[in-house]
Scaffold this motif. Structure first.
Motif, PDB file in Angstrom:
ATOM      1  N   ALA A  19      48.782  34.643  18.662  1.00 35.26           N
ATOM      2  CA  ALA A  19      48.656  35.831  19.520  1.00 35.26           C
ATOM      3  C   ALA A  19      48.725  35.460  21.000  1.00 35.26           C
ATOM      4  CB  ALA A  19      47.339  36.556  19.224  1.00 35.26           C
ATOM      5  N   ARG A  20      48.094  34.326  21.351  1.00 35.17           N
ATOM      6  CA  ARG A  20      48.080  33.898  22.754  1.00 35.17           C
ATOM      7  C   ARG A  20      49.347  33.163  23.146  1.00 35.17           C
ATOM      8  NH1 ARG A  20      43.716  32.010  20.814  1.00 35.17           N
ATOM      9  NH2 ARG A  20      44.253  29.856  21.232  1.00 35.17           N
ATOM     10  N   ASN A  21      50.112  32.702  22.151  1.00 35.46           N
ATOM     11  CA  ASN A  21      51.306  31.894  22.414  1.00 35.46           C
ATOM     12  C   ASN A  21      52.492  32.396  21.597  1.00 35.46           C
ATOM     13  OD1 ASN A  21      50.033  29.516  24.019  1.00 35.46           O
ATOM     14  ND2 ASN A  21      48.725  29.762  22.234  1.00 35.46           N
ATOM     15  N   PRO A  22      52.910  33.645  21.797  1.00 32.40           N
ATOM     16  CA  PRO A  22      54.030  34.146  21.004  1.00 32.40           C
ATOM     17  C   PRO A  22      55.266  33.276  21.216  1.00 32.40           C
ATOM     18  CG  PRO A  22      53.411  35.726  22.718  1.00 32.40           C
ATOM     19  CD  PRO A  22      52.441  34.593  22.783  1.00 32.40           C
ATOM     20  N   GLY A  23      55.959  33.000  20.117  1.00 32.16           N
ATOM     21  CA  GLY A  23      57.124  32.131  20.197  1.00 32.16           C
ATOM     22  C   GLY A  23      56.787  30.668  19.972  1.00 32.16           C
ATOM     23  N   CYS A  24      55.497  30.353  19.777  1.00 31.68           N
ATOM     24  CA  CYS A  24      55.114  28.967  19.511  1.00 31.68           C
ATOM     25  C   CYS A  24      55.683  28.549  18.162  1.00 31.68           C
ATOM     26  CB  CYS A  24      53.595  28.814  19.532  1.00 31.68           C
ATOM     27  SG  CYS A  24      52.748  29.679  18.189  1.00 31.68           S
ATOM     28  N   VAL A  82      52.178  37.063   9.972  1.00 29.34           N
ATOM     29  CA  VAL A  82      52.999  36.275  10.898  1.00 29.34           C
ATOM     30  C   VAL A  82      54.453  36.407  10.479  1.00 29.34           C
ATOM     31  CG1 VAL A  82      53.528  33.927  11.710  1.00 29.34           C
ATOM     32  CG2 VAL A  82      51.149  34.629  11.400  1.00 29.34           C
ATOM     33  N   GLU A  83      55.307  36.420  11.483  1.00 27.08           N
ATOM     34  CA  GLU A  83      56.747  36.465  11.239  1.00 27.08           C
ATOM     35  C   GLU A  83      57.383  35.264  11.924  1.00 27.08           C
ATOM     36  OE1 GLU A  83      59.312  40.220  11.278  1.00 27.08           O
ATOM     37  OE2 GLU A  83      59.402  39.448  13.344  1.00 27.08           O
ATOM     38  N   ALA A  84      58.237  34.573  11.184  1.00 27.89           N
ATOM     39  CA  ALA A  84      58.988  33.448  11.749  1.00 27.89           C
ATOM     40  C   ALA A  84      60.346  33.983  12.176  1.00 27.89           C
ATOM     41  CB  ALA A  84      59.138  32.343  10.713  1.00 27.89           C
ATOM     42  N   GLU A  85      60.632  33.873  13.458  1.00 25.37           N
ATOM     43  CA  GLU A  85      61.903  34.360  13.987  1.00 25.37           C
ATOM     44  C   GLU A  85      62.992  33.325  13.735  1.00 25.37           C
ATOM     45  OE1 GLU A  85      60.976  35.134  18.097  1.00 25.37           O
ATOM     46  OE2 GLU A  85      59.608  36.750  17.580  1.00 25.37           O
ATOM     47  N   THR A  86      64.215  33.726  13.901  1.00 30.25           N
ATOM     48  CA  THR A  86      65.306  32.775  13.721  1.00 30.25           C
ATOM     49  C   THR A  86      65.336  31.815  14.900  1.00 30.25           C
ATOM     50  OG1 THR A  86      66.846  34.299  14.768  1.00 30.25           O
ATOM     51  CG2 THR A  86      66.696  34.374  12.357  1.00 30.25           C
ATOM     52  N   GLY A  87      65.736  30.617  14.594  1.00 26.01           N
ATOM     53  CA  GLY A  87      65.818  29.577  15.619  1.00 26.01           C
ATOM     54  C   GLY A  87      66.245  28.290  14.969  1.00 26.01           C
ATOM     55  N   PRO A  88      66.526  27.277  15.764  1.00 24.63           N
ATOM     56  CA  PRO A  88      66.960  26.003  15.199  1.00 24.63           C
ATOM     57  C   PRO A  88      65.893  25.402  14.279  1.00 24.63           C
ATOM     58  CG  PRO A  88      66.995  25.951  17.614  1.00 24.63           C
ATOM     59  CD  PRO A  88      66.417  27.257  17.200  1.00 24.63           C
ATOM     60  N   ALA A  89      66.261  25.122  13.042  1.00 25.39           N
ATOM     61  CA  ALA A  89      65.308  24.603  12.053  1.00 25.39           C
ATOM     62  C   ALA A  89      64.730  23.252  12.472  1.00 25.39           C
ATOM     63  CB  ALA A  89      65.974  24.502  10.687  1.00 25.39           C
ATOM     64  N   GLY A 124      61.754  23.944  14.497  1.00 24.14           N
ATOM     65  CA  GLY A 124      60.837  24.940  13.943  1.00 24.14           C
ATOM     66  C   GLY A 124      61.159  26.328  14.446  1.00 24.14           C
ATOM     67  N   HIS A 125      60.748  27.290  13.668  1.00 23.16           N
ATOM     68  CA  HIS A 125      61.027  28.676  14.006  1.00 23.16           C
ATOM     69  C   HIS A 125      59.949  29.236  14.923  1.00 23.16           C
ATOM     70  CE1 HIS A 125      64.291  28.875  11.127  1.00 23.16           C
ATOM     71  NE2 HIS A 125      63.510  28.234  10.271  1.00 23.16           N
ATOM     72  N   PRO A 126      60.349  30.016  15.917  1.00 22.69           N
ATOM     73  CA  PRO A 126      59.351  30.669  16.782  1.00 22.69           C
ATOM     74  C   PRO A 126      58.520  31.652  15.958  1.00 22.69           C
ATOM     75  CG  PRO A 126      61.559  30.798  17.741  1.00 22.69           C
ATOM     76  CD  PRO A 126      61.715  30.298  16.343  1.00 22.69           C
ATOM     77  N   LEU A 127      57.243  31.680  16.214  1.00 15.94           N
ATOM     78  CA  LEU A 127      56.313  32.504  15.452  1.00 15.94           C
ATOM     79  C   LEU A 127      55.750  33.631  16.304  1.00 15.94           C
ATOM     80  CD1 LEU A 127      54.369  29.474  13.957  1.00 15.94           C
ATOM     81  CD2 LEU A 127      56.075  30.871  12.753  1.00 15.94           C
ATOM     82  N   ARG A 128      55.478  34.736  15.655  1.00 12.91           N
ATOM     83  CA  ARG A 128      54.796  35.838  16.329  1.00 12.91           C
ATOM     84  C   ARG A 128      53.973  36.591  15.301  1.00 12.91           C
ATOM     85  NH1 ARG A 128      55.972  40.879  15.698  1.00 12.91           N
ATOM     86  NH2 ARG A 128      57.818  41.512  14.558  1.00 12.91           N
ATOM     87  N   LEU A 129      52.929  37.268  15.774  1.00 12.72           N
ATOM     88  CA  LEU A 129      52.129  38.099  14.882  1.00 12.72           C
ATOM     89  C   LEU A 129      52.882  39.383  14.585  1.00 12.72           C
ATOM     90  CD1 LEU A 129      48.445  38.035  16.203  1.00 12.72           C
ATOM     91  CD2 LEU A 129      49.485  36.651  14.421  1.00 12.72           C
TER      92      LEU A 129
END
Length: 162
Positions: free
Chosen positions: A52-57, A86-93, A96-101
């Motif tokens: 929550a504090r670090n969206p895209g982590c 949590v949802e893992a967004e697309t990104g270079p595997a 790691g995938h960017p994460l967001r709540l």
């Protein structure tokens, strides 16, 4: 006649009593609602608060921040994704995938935070503002003595800053 306090190492009994109180307090405040009743475990709460504090982590960011192996984070993340928190967004595997709540995850976290704040509020009921200020000052002083990095509240596991 005023007596000057002697400074020196605390007694072993005093250290043991403080330790016992911290253990009991931490257990109380981190157990929250029973998991069976929809509450979050400490690990889940910490994970959701960090995201929550670090969206895209990424999982590696969480692993570094918590000082745990990436496989531990991956297990927790797998459960959080399956639960719809949590949802893992697309990104270079490879990084790691960017994460967001998800909205559901944010709601679950807010409910957990509110419940724990209610516990703290109940414990502080009837305290004078000066007592509360002194208590916070003493807790910060204690934390600074234990944690030489003296991290700011936003860098911890995120109970209140979610």
């Amino acid at each position: 006649m005023q007596h000057k306090r002697q400074l020196g190492p605390p007694s072993e009994d005093g250290v043991a009593r403080v330790y016992e109180e911290f253990v009991l307090l931490v257990r109380l405040l981190t157990s929250g609602a029973r998991v069976e009743d929809g509450g979050l475990t400490l690990a889940q709460h910490s994970l959701l608060g960090f995201i929550a504090r670090n969206p895209g982590c990424r999982a590696t960011d969480i692993s570094e921040a918590f000082g745990v192996h990436r496989s531990t984070v991956s297990r927790q993340l797998r459960h959080a994704v399956e639960a719809g928190w949590v949802e893992a967004e697309t990104g270079p595997a490879r990084i790691g995938h960017p994460l967001r709540l998800t909205d559901h995850g944010a709601q679950i976290l807010r409910r957990a935070v509110d419940s724990r704040l209610d516990d703290v509020r109940a414990g502080l009921g009837g305290w004078a503002p000066d007592d509360l200020d002194r208590f916070v000052t003493l807790l910060r002083r204690f934390r600074a003595g234990v944690d030489p990095d003296a991290r700011t509240p936003d860098q911890n596991d995120g109970d209140c800053s979610a």
